[in-house]
Design a protein around this motif. Structure first.
Motif, PDB file in Angstrom:
ATOM      1  N   ALA A  94       0.754  -1.187   0.289  1.00  0.00           N
ATOM      2  CA  ALA A  94      -0.063  -0.026  -0.029  1.00  0.00           C
ATOM      3  C   ALA A  94       0.773   1.312   0.081  1.00  0.00           C
ATOM      4  CB  ALA A  94      -1.093   0.028   1.490  1.00  0.00           C
ATOM      5  N   GLU A  95       2.043   1.193   0.322  1.00  0.00           N
ATOM      6  CA  GLU A  95       3.114   2.162   0.231  1.00  0.00           C
ATOM      7  C   GLU A  95       3.373   2.854  -1.267  1.00  0.00           C
ATOM      8  OE1 GLU A  95       5.034   4.138   1.901  1.00  0.00           O
ATOM      9  OE2 GLU A  95       4.814   3.775   3.745  1.00  0.00           O
ATOM     10  N   LEU A 113       3.885  -3.047  -7.203  1.00  0.00           N
ATOM     11  CA  LEU A 113       2.592  -3.342  -7.458  1.00  0.00           C
ATOM     12  C   LEU A 113       1.796  -2.831  -6.237  1.00  0.00           C
ATOM     13  CD1 LEU A 113       3.778  -5.405  -9.229  1.00  0.00           C
ATOM     14  CD2 LEU A 113       1.937  -6.937  -8.777  1.00  0.00           C
ATOM     15  N   LYS A 114       0.418  -2.145  -6.566  1.00  0.00           N
ATOM     16  CA  LYS A 114      -0.261  -1.427  -5.553  1.00  0.00           C
ATOM     17  C   LYS A 114      -1.397  -2.306  -4.879  1.00  0.00           C
ATOM     18  CE  LYS A 114      -4.025   1.645  -6.073  1.00  0.00           C
ATOM     19  NZ  LYS A 114      -4.922   2.548  -6.878  1.00  0.00           N
ATOM     20  N   LYS A 115      -1.467  -2.211  -3.737  1.00  0.00           N
ATOM     21  CA  LYS A 115      -2.696  -2.731  -2.809  1.00  0.00           C
ATOM     22  C   LYS A 115      -3.292  -1.373  -2.536  1.00  0.00           C
ATOM     23  CE  LYS A 115      -0.264  -5.945   0.132  1.00  0.00           C
ATOM     24  NZ  LYS A 115       0.360  -6.453   1.375  1.00  0.00           N
ATOM     25  N   PRO A 116      -4.882  -1.369  -2.617  1.00  0.00           N
ATOM     26  CA  PRO A 116      -5.611  -2.723  -3.009  1.00  0.00           C
ATOM     27  C   PRO A 116      -5.187  -3.368  -4.153  1.00  0.00           C
ATOM     28  CG  PRO A 116      -6.882  -0.717  -2.401  1.00  0.00           C
ATOM     29  CD  PRO A 116      -5.831  -0.485  -2.625  1.00  0.00           C
ATOM     30  N   PHE A 117      -5.280  -4.638  -4.438  1.00  0.00           N
ATOM     31  CA  PHE A 117      -4.664  -5.486  -5.464  1.00  0.00           C
ATOM     32  C   PHE A 117      -6.094  -6.376  -6.174  1.00  0.00           C
ATOM     33  CE2 PHE A 117      -4.813  -9.823  -3.283  1.00  0.00           C
ATOM     34  CZ  PHE A 117      -4.803  -9.438  -2.190  1.00  0.00           C
TER      35      PHE A 117
END
Lengths: 135, 178
Positions: A94-95, A113-117
């Motif tokens: 999420a960072e 890669l981004k969270k939310p995923f």
């Protein structure tokens, strides 16, 4: 020889998931297993590093940043010292602090890669970096 | 009402839309997230559900994000088989706060996230400080409540101060390959 599924005549590539969240690991495990990958899991960087050292055939790692014991960037730094050119590391977090992204890039991460995923996005990315090989 | 609520409200809306848009499977409308008062929150919190709590600390902002999600909605966010793991609600709180951080960073507001915790069970109560901003989140698959309790020692404003050379990915970029 006949094969009942596509996966039986392809070499299953090995992916390591390093995340302190059991729920994230479980969702990635299920999605990536169905997609034909062999999955290893670790709840922190230290346990992940043990698995990397014991499994020289890991092709791809999804790694969180904020974890107890050893965080994602320290883990990435330790993995980079193993000099495994066939191993790709993707940060899944999420960072989005620019200095962390820059540091990960410098340490050899292949992506962020981004969270939310979305699990479909994870599988697509895994296939892109880790194509199935004929046995 | 805290004087900074108006500044942070659009950020909280965007973070909630990002989170539930990903996991509920449709983009949420602004109308799906409303600012609510304690009685409305109490009604929503009376549903069976779970609560995630995560702290934040930074030079200009510190506090706690509390996220309650009804069991029905929580299950809708879960992509694997079976019931959601016990820590999933904590992870969702973590991701909501992570989205807020991403959205605040270009405005020079930064903070560190703590490790999230999850609570569930009967007679489980979360103390919400009076006057804390509360948001009711309504989807076709269930409800949630988000509370952002914070203190700030400076005047928060959302003017862009980021260095144009900074490599801050846009919100639309879910995957960045180097």
């Amino acid at each position: 020889m006949l094969f009942s599924t596509r996966w039986e005549y392809m070499m299953r590539q090995k992916i390591l998931i390093v995340d302190d969240s059991e729920s994230v690991r479980q969702q990635l495990f299920e999605a990536l297993s169905v997609a034909g990958f062999d999955i290893l899991q670790a709840p922190n960087g230290s346990a992940g590093l043990d698995l990397v050292q014991a499994n020289t055939d890991i092709s791809l790692i999804f790694c969180d940043i904020h974890m107890p014991v050893m965080n994602g960037l320290s883990f990435l730094e330790a993995v980079s010292k193993l000099h495994r050119p066939s191993l790709s590391v993707l940060m899944l977090t999420a960072e989005r602090a620019p200095d962390m992204i820059a540091q990960a890039k410098k340490l050899g991460a292949k992506g962020w890669l981004k969270k939310p995923f979305n699990v479909d996005m994870i599988v697509t990315t895994a296939h892109k970096l880790c194509p199935l090989r004929a046995a | 009402m805290h004087p900074h609520d108006a500044v942070l409200s659009p950020i909280i809306h965007a973070a909630a839309r990002d989170l539930f848009g990903h996991y509920v499977g449709r983009m949420m409308n602004v109308e799906d997230i409303e600012s609510i008062q304690t009685p409305a929150a109490t009604a929503l919190l009376s549903q069976p559900g779970r609560t995630g709590v995560i702290g934040l600390t930074g030079a200009s902002l510190r506090g706690t994000l509390i996220l309650f999600i009804s069991d029905r909605l929580l299950k809708a966010t879960w992509s694997s088989s079976g019931e959601p793991s016990a820590d999933w609600i904590g992870e969702l709180a973590n991701q909501a706060l992570g989205s807020m951080k991403r959205l605040l960073l270009p405005h020079g507001i930064d903070f560190d996230l703590g490790l999230p915790s999850a609570t569930s069970g009967t007679n489980c109560r979360i103390f919400i400080r009076p006057q804390s901003p509360l948001y009711g989140i309504h989807t076709a698959k269930g409800d949630a409540v988000l509370c952002f309790q914070y203190t700030s020692q400076v005047d928060l404003c959302l003017s862009t101060v980021a260095n144009p050379d900074d490599d801050i990915p846009s919100e639309d970029e879910s995957v960045i390959l180097f």
